[in-house]
Write an enzyme that holds these catalytic residues in place. Structure first.
Site, PDB file in Angstrom:
ATOM      1  N   HIS A   1       2.325  -2.183   5.597  1.00 39.44           N
ATOM      2  CA  HIS A   1       3.449  -1.217   5.341  1.00 39.44           C
ATOM      3  C   HIS A   1       4.638  -1.076   6.605  1.00 39.44           C
ATOM      4  O   HIS A   1       5.649  -0.878   6.181  1.00 39.44           O
ATOM      5  CB  HIS A   1       2.683   0.140   4.970  1.00 39.44           C
ATOM      6  CG  HIS A   1       1.992   0.182   3.692  1.00 39.44           C
ATOM      7  ND1 HIS A   1       2.470  -0.161   2.588  1.00 39.44           N
ATOM      8  CD2 HIS A   1       0.480   0.262   3.642  1.00 39.44           C
ATOM      9  CE1 HIS A   1       1.633   0.038   1.656  1.00 39.44           C
ATOM     10  NE2 HIS A   1       0.452   0.221   2.162  1.00 39.44           N
TER      11      HIS A   1
ATOM     12  N   TYR B   1       6.868  -3.693   6.147  1.00 44.18           N
ATOM     13  CA  TYR B   1       8.012  -3.591   5.154  1.00 44.18           C
ATOM     14  C   TYR B   1       8.907  -2.176   5.427  1.00 44.18           C
ATOM     15  O   TYR B   1      10.160  -2.602   5.397  1.00 44.18           O
ATOM     16  CB  TYR B   1       7.291  -3.207   3.842  1.00 44.18           C
ATOM     17  CG  TYR B   1       8.326  -2.473   2.611  1.00 44.18           C
ATOM     18  CD1 TYR B   1       8.714  -3.900   1.903  1.00 44.18           C
ATOM     19  CD2 TYR B   1       8.751  -1.599   2.346  1.00 44.18           C
ATOM     20  CE1 TYR B   1       9.768  -3.513   1.058  1.00 44.18           C
ATOM     21  CE2 TYR B   1       9.404  -1.239   1.435  1.00 44.18           C
ATOM     22  CZ  TYR B   1      10.115  -2.285   0.696  1.00 44.18           C
ATOM     23  OH  TYR B   1      10.841  -2.090  -0.293  1.00 44.18           O
ATOM     24  N   GLU B   2       8.401  -1.549   6.054  1.00 48.24           N
ATOM     25  CA  GLU B   2       9.302  -0.269   6.455  1.00 48.24           C
ATOM     26  C   GLU B   2      10.120  -0.533   7.511  1.00 48.24           C
ATOM     27  O   GLU B   2      11.393   0.113   7.594  1.00 48.24           O
ATOM     28  CB  GLU B   2       8.488   1.003   6.519  1.00 48.24           C
ATOM     29  CG  GLU B   2       7.433   1.439   5.522  1.00 48.24           C
ATOM     30  CD  GLU B   2       8.273   2.181   4.357  1.00 48.24           C
ATOM     31  OE1 GLU B   2       9.527   2.266   4.643  1.00 48.24           O
ATOM     32  OE2 GLU B   2       7.496   2.602   3.520  1.00 48.24           O
ATOM     33  N   THR B   3       9.792  -1.538   8.519  1.00 43.23           N
ATOM     34  CA  THR B   3      10.590  -1.636   9.662  1.00 43.23           C
ATOM     35  C   THR B   3      11.338  -2.885   9.492  1.00 43.23           C
ATOM     36  O   THR B   3      12.167  -3.427  10.571  1.00 43.23           O
ATOM     37  CB  THR B   3       9.929  -1.495  10.980  1.00 43.23           C
ATOM     38  OG1 THR B   3       8.920  -2.659  11.023  1.00 43.23           O
ATOM     39  CG2 THR B   3       9.182  -0.322  10.942  1.00 43.23           C
TER      40      THR B   3
ATOM     41  N   ARG C   1       5.437  -5.660  -0.219  1.00 41.14           N
ATOM     42  CA  ARG C   1       4.218  -5.189   0.437  1.00 41.14           C
ATOM     43  C   ARG C   1       3.152  -5.748   0.203  1.00 41.14           C
ATOM     44  O   ARG C   1       2.265  -6.273   1.184  1.00 41.14           O
ATOM     45  CB  ARG C   1       4.133  -3.625   0.044  1.00 41.14           C
ATOM     46  CG  ARG C   1       5.250  -2.800   0.506  1.00 41.14           C
ATOM     47  CD  ARG C   1       4.968  -1.387  -0.091  1.00 41.14           C
ATOM     48  NE  ARG C   1       6.090  -0.542  -0.161  1.00 41.14           N
ATOM     49  CZ  ARG C   1       6.211   0.299   0.864  1.00 41.14           C
ATOM     50  NH1 ARG C   1       5.595   0.557   2.064  1.00 41.14           N
ATOM     51  NH2 ARG C   1       7.370   1.098   0.919  1.00 41.14           N
TER      52      ARG C   1
END
Length: 265
Positions: free
Chosen positions: A125, A128-130, A244
């Site tokens: 996660h 994916y987010e960064t 993800r």
């Protein structure tokens, strides 16, 4: 006759000690306790050290996946992720393994019980987010104030934006307020702390993780996607969900794990 009695007493004592030792080796410790080489439960190095049988073992314990977070998130593991970020990425000189480890030290309930699977999940996660730790805050985030003016418990501060910041993109004033209250930081008045201090950034991610994600870990990776980004589930963002999952599979492979069941949402 007296010698015979002494011999019998010693023999019975030894048998009792043996029985107790065998009994203790049937280790049934609580989840937060280690089982020592002799079958006793505890939390010190004598229990969780190199001869630990089960539980949150530390250095040298059996390959169950449990152990100190620093032994799972090695510098090599961290570098393999962040090195995929471009040289021009702000996060490349912001996020470090040390800042993550320092942040976890403020969450002992996480650091002392974390498993390899949880790390694989968490870093999937984060990645994916960064964008492999490229971004410190969401793209074009400053244009999104994300202030819920109806929330009176955590009112927005003047001229402050509560857009996504940090490894899990902490967003909205009510999350900044609750998180800051938990961490002892005034994130309502200083939300920019999340994007200027890497330890704070990771601490906010850990706060959200412990509150919303860890409780569903045993339901599979898919449940963690829903906990973090539920609007991507049920076919609404297959690309994001599959990305993800791809990262999760990769990190499971690096850490010697099978991804398990229920990995999509």
């Amino acid at each position: 006759m007296a010698l015979t009695k002494i011999f019998l007493i010693l023999l019975l004592s030894l048998l009792g000690l043996y029985s107790e030792t065998v009994k203790s080796q049937n280790c049934d410790c609580a989840p937060n306790l280690c089982c020592s080489q002799f079958g006793y439960c505890g939390t010190t190095a004598d229990y969780c050290g190199s001869t630990c049988q089960s539980g949150p073992c530390r250095v040298g314990g059996p390959p169950t996946g449990a152990g100190l977070v620093g032994n799972i998130v090695t510098q090599i593991f961290f570098n393999n992720i962040i090195n995929q970020a471009g040289n021009g990425c702000a996060g490349k000189s912001f996020y470090t393994r040390d800042s993550f480890i320092n942040a976890t030290n403020t969450f002992p309930s996480f650091a002392n019980t974390v498993t390899r699977r949880e790390i694989a999940t968490m870093f999937a996660h984060f990645t994916y987010e960064t964008g492999h730790f490229c971004y410190i805050e969401e793209i074009n985030g400053a244009s999104r104030v994300m202030c819920d003016q109806n929330n009176r418990q955590y009112p927005c501060a003047p001229a402050k934006s509560y857009h996504g910041r940090g490894p899990l993109l902490l967003s909205w004033n009510f999350n900044y307020g609750a998180c800051g209250q938990s961490l002892g930081l005034d994130l309502l008045r200083q939300p920019e702390l999340v994007s200027s201090n890497p330890v704070v950034a990771f601490r906010t991610a850990l706060w959200f993780w412990m509150k919303s994600v860890r409780p569903v870990l045993n339901q599979g990776f898919g449940a963690t996607i829903r906990a973090i980004s539920g609007f991507d589930c049920d076919g609404r963002n297959l690309g994001g969900v599959n990305a993800r999952i791809g990262y999760y599979r990769d990190y499971c492979g690096q850490l010697g794990l099978d991804p398990g069941a229920n990995i999509t949402c």
